[in-house]
Write a protein that holds these residues in place. Structure first.
Motif, PDB file in Angstrom:
ATOM      1  N   ASP A 269      38.029 -73.242 -30.953  1.00 59.65           N
ATOM      2  CA  ASP A 269      38.184 -71.796 -31.011  1.00 59.65           C
ATOM      3  C   ASP A 269      37.849 -71.114 -29.690  1.00 59.65           C
ATOM      4  OD1 ASP A 269      35.521 -72.481 -31.211  1.00 59.65           O
ATOM      5  OD2 ASP A 269      35.011 -70.828 -32.563  1.00 59.65           O
ATOM      6  N   ALA A 270      37.085 -71.789 -28.824  1.00 58.26           N
ATOM      7  CA  ALA A 270      36.737 -71.217 -27.514  1.00 58.26           C
ATOM      8  C   ALA A 270      36.510 -72.357 -26.529  1.00 58.26           C
ATOM      9  CB  ALA A 270      35.491 -70.338 -27.630  1.00 58.26           C
ATOM     10  N   PRO A 271      37.544 -73.119 -26.216  1.00 57.43           N
ATOM     11  CA  PRO A 271      37.357 -74.376 -25.488  1.00 57.43           C
ATOM     12  C   PRO A 271      36.770 -74.235 -24.099  1.00 57.43           C
ATOM     13  CG  PRO A 271      39.686 -73.784 -25.624  1.00 57.43           C
ATOM     14  CD  PRO A 271      38.957 -72.863 -26.550  1.00 57.43           C
ATOM     15  N   THR A 272      36.993 -73.118 -23.428  1.00 52.09           N
ATOM     16  CA  THR A 272      36.462 -72.958 -22.071  1.00 52.09           C
ATOM     17  C   THR A 272      35.100 -72.270 -22.054  1.00 52.09           C
ATOM     18  OG1 THR A 272      37.590 -70.846 -21.730  1.00 52.09           O
ATOM     19  CG2 THR A 272      38.794 -72.849 -21.126  1.00 52.09           C
ATOM     20  N   GLU A 273      34.575 -71.971 -23.233  1.00 53.47           N
ATOM     21  CA  GLU A 273      33.308 -71.259 -23.304  1.00 53.47           C
ATOM     22  C   GLU A 273      32.274 -71.931 -24.194  1.00 53.47           C
ATOM     23  OE1 GLU A 273      34.206 -67.305 -24.585  1.00 53.47           O
ATOM     24  OE2 GLU A 273      35.204 -66.759 -22.712  1.00 53.47           O
ATOM     25  N   HIS A 274      32.675 -72.980 -24.923  1.00 54.34           N
ATOM     26  CA  HIS A 274      31.786 -73.526 -25.951  1.00 54.34           C
ATOM     27  C   HIS A 274      32.128 -74.998 -26.163  1.00 54.34           C
ATOM     28  CE1 HIS A 274      30.147 -73.073 -30.365  1.00 54.34           C
ATOM     29  NE2 HIS A 274      29.264 -73.655 -29.556  1.00 54.34           N
ATOM     30  N   GLY A 275      31.125 -75.848 -26.169  1.00 54.74           N
ATOM     31  CA  GLY A 275      31.400 -77.263 -26.372  1.00 54.74           C
ATOM     32  C   GLY A 275      30.144 -78.070 -26.588  1.00 54.74           C
ATOM     33  N   LEU A 276      30.333 -79.382 -26.646  1.00 56.57           N
ATOM     34  CA  LEU A 276      29.238 -80.336 -26.757  1.00 56.57           C
ATOM     35  C   LEU A 276      29.268 -81.256 -25.544  1.00 56.57           C
ATOM     36  CD1 LEU A 276      29.594 -81.435 -30.508  1.00 56.57           C
ATOM     37  CD2 LEU A 276      28.099 -79.654 -29.580  1.00 56.57           C
ATOM     38  N   LEU A 277      28.098 -81.533 -24.987  1.00 56.44           N
ATOM     39  CA  LEU A 277      27.961 -82.539 -23.939  1.00 56.44           C
ATOM     40  C   LEU A 277      27.353 -83.795 -24.560  1.00 56.44           C
ATOM     41  CD1 LEU A 277      26.538 -80.745 -20.758  1.00 56.44           C
ATOM     42  CD2 LEU A 277      28.737 -81.904 -20.970  1.00 56.44           C
ATOM     43  N   ALA A 278      28.038 -84.916 -24.390  1.00 56.28           N
ATOM     44  CA  ALA A 278      27.484 -86.221 -24.764  1.00 56.28           C
ATOM     45  C   ALA A 278      27.060 -86.903 -23.474  1.00 56.28           C
ATOM     46  CB  ALA A 278      28.521 -87.054 -25.503  1.00 56.28           C
TER      47      ALA A 278
END
Length: 653
Positions: A139-148
């Motif tokens: 829904d907001a790929p350039t502003e929100h994510g997970l780092l593994a």
């Protein structure tokens, strides 16, 4: 602490870099099958000729100044007290996530004297950050994510006074803390109201995976007798993951963490059994009275792989067989159990990098990071189907493992490690496909794969699907009779980068054309401190900024090749290089520019971006002095560093 740090890493490097391959180096006549040269060249046609035309014949000079590299080169950092990160003008770098930072919701604050116990460490960021990947929310790929983020191993400062022995044994509390500091961290990240990336805590996604985390087993060895132990008679439930170095990801959104130098943690005291057991001897499992470096077996019985006939399944003799795999993790489902995918084969795997064809065919490339070991790829039998997540998740349990042969004429071949073919039969120690995969190194030996100068990370060009691999170094290849075209230096202190193009651009192809992209080392014509020309074996073919020991490798979406280094910056031949660094290369012109230098004693590793490439994360592993506090007093902490442009633009432009 400083001396302990240097001694520990010198011992670790000596172990990790040792040659375990007992076979002879193949001669060039062995490597080249003259009967198939015409067929290969004819099948590749103009595609292979175009690749080589812009490659081997163009090694001598940069065709034009790169338009891909839009930043000002950073000078090498020669200051022995340098304890920071430096990036080009117009960029900024800030520490984002360090060893001991809170991950799980109920994690305590990290204690600066390292007195946190192992239960606290299970909830906090692990040590020695390495491979990683950014997984965006749709829904907001350039502003929100997970780092593994991988945590490869541990440093002595993990404990208040370093690692200790009490009456010749490691304290269980210390061993448990070390086990807790391995593995993977998954953390939620997002931009705040001011547009700055921040960690989200608490978050239901935040999760630690360690050497104490239960894992499932998939593929041909699931439930196999060679994975059964006294604690797991079913061979289907493995506790933990070890030495998580580089990584990969799948097109269906899962993380692939890779187990590298796992053999350093095990001991087999039975010298006769050790010598006869390929699954131990060919991988360097220790003999004697103490495992290499860590001594975990003195506190945790499952790391003592000495056969014990009084226990079911020989006790823990099969425990080393349960490491050396690709582990698949679903970052978006904290309840999903990690799965060890045994169809990939077992070795000291550096990475599992995807190449995806337009028709859904896939290949996952890996290097086996030891002197004289091999380059592999795993090709799933099925094809990726967008949106069919449940179907796609089964793809990693069935396929073909290949090992690479690099021929002297610039051609290459992928050799299939398949039971019943090419001598991989019971009479040669491979009674089933399970043994082929478990003992992939020995199977590759029999097939005549090309021994390489420590294969490390792999990167696939986002448009051409050309494949690049770092060969970090090898100063023990031997005399000139032991070199070959892909590994041309008998005393290779600085390493090289190879690239190849699969026949027809097909990730599943079994033929390819290859070349040396560059030889690392000092620039041609360089002179030493004594004014004399630098010896030939220390001179490279780099067009631009010199560097040594390429390790981490990745492409961004525009086709820039990012190169990370790992060498001892106090070693005589490396001091001219300064501290370890991140560089960027244009694959077309071959120009190389230095983008970042790190603190003294560190390795620069791990790299990932936000989907718009306006944020880059890299890892500073095992800094020696006091980074990230950089105050000359604080305990050093491996850290993830966020890099952005002051104007918010794309990194590297």
């Amino acid at each position: 602490m400083k001396q302990d740090f240097r001694d520990f890493h010198a011992a670790l490097a000596a172990l990790d870099d040792q040659s375990i391959n007992p076979g002879r180096q193949p001669s060039l006549s062995d490597l080249v099958d003259h009967s198939r040269r015409g067929l290969l060249k004819g099948s590749l046609g103009l595609a292979g000729m175009a690749f080589l035309g812009g490659g081997l014949s163009a090694c001598g000079a940069v065709a034009a100044r790169s338009r891909l590299l839009g930043f000002e080169s950073v000078p090498a950092q020669l200051d022995p007290a340098f304890d920071s990160v430096q990036v080009p003008p117009g960029y900024r770098a800030r520490v984002f996530f360090s060893w001991g930072d809170r991950v799980e919701t109920d994690a305590p604050q990290w204690k600066a004297d390292a007195s946190d116990d192992w239960q606290a460490q299970l909830l906090q960021a692990g040590d020695n950050h390495d491979g990683m990947h950014f997984f965006p929310f749709t829904d907001a790929p350039t502003e929100h994510g997970l780092l593994a983020i991988n945590h490869e191993y541990v440093n002595p400062p993990l404990h208040p006074d370093g690692m200790s022995l009490v009456d010749g044994r490691r304290p269980l509390a210390e061993v448990r803390k070390e086990q807790a500091a391995h593995g993977v961290s998954i953390i939620e990240v997002r931009k705040d109201a001011s547009g700055q990336w921040q960690r989200v805590h608490p978050s239901r996604y935040n999760r630690r995976i360690s050497t104490l985390t239960p894992m499932a087993v998939g593929g041909p060895l699931a439930g196999h007798e060679l994975l059964r132990t006294a604690a797991d008679p079913s061979g289907t439930r493995i506790i933990g993951t070890l030495n998580n170095c580089s990584s990969g990801f799948t097109p269906w959104g899962t993380y692939l963490t890779c187990e590298e130098n796992w053999h350093n943690y095990f001991l087999n005291r039975d010298a006769e059994d050790l010598a006869a057991r390929t699954a131990h001897a060919r991988y360097g499992v220790a003999g004697g009275e103490r495992s290499k470096l860590y001594g975990w077996e003195s506190a945790d019985e499952r790391f003592d792989a000495t056969p014990d006939a009084s226990l079911p399944h020989g006790g823990y003799v099969n425990e080393p067989n349960r490491f050396g795999w690709v582990v698949e993790i679903d970052p978006f489902d904290p309840q999903a159990q990690p799965v060890k995918r045994t169809a990939f084969g077992r070795y000291c795997r550096e990475c599992a990098v995807l190449s995806l064809g337009e028709d859904g065919r896939m290949a996952f490339y890996s290097g086996d990071d030891s002197r004289g070991e091999y380059i592999y790829k795993f090709v799933p039998s099925g094809r990726y189907v967008p949106g069919a997540d449940q179907q796609n998740r089964q793809l990693l349990d069935d396929g073909t493992l290949y090992v690479a042969r690099f021929d002297a004429d610039g051609s290459g071949r992928w050799l299939a490690l398949v039971h019943g073919q090419n001598g991989l039969t019971a009479e040669h120690g491979f009674p089933s496909q399970a043994e082929v995969l478990l003992n992939a190194r020995a199977a590759a030996d029999r097939l005549g794969a090309t021994p390489m100068d420590r294969p490390e990370w792999v990167a696939v060009h986002p448009r051409t699907r050309e494949v690049y691999v770092t060969l970090t170094n090898n100063d023990q290849r031997g005399d000139k009779a032991a070199v070959d075209k892909a590994n041309p230096r008998p005393q290779n202190l600085h390493g090289q980068i190879l690239r190849w193009r699969e026949a027809g651009g097909d990730p599943a192809a079994t033929r390819f054309e290859w070349e040396i992209f560059l030889l690392a080392g000092e620039r041609k014509g360089a002179r030493g401190a004594d004014g004399k020309p630098v010896p030939a074996h220390l001179t490279g073919t780099i067009e631009g900024d010199a560097f040594s020991s390429p390790d981490g490798l990745a492409f961004d979406a525009d086709g820039r090749l990012w190169i990370q280094t790992d060498y001892g910056d106090d070693e005589p031949a490396m001091q001219v290089m300064g501290t370890n660094q991140l560089l960027c290369a244009d694959p077309g012109t071959r120009e190389v520019r230095r983008f970042l230098v790190g603190p003294r004693g560190c390795e620069i590793t791990g790299i990932t971006w936000s989907p718009d490439y306006r944020a880059m994360w890299i890892n500073v592993q095992h800094p020696e002095l006091s980074f990230p506090a950089s105050d000359g007093q604080s305990r050093p902490r491996s850290s993830t560093v966020l890099i952005t442009r002051d104007d918010g633009g794309v990194i590297g432009t």
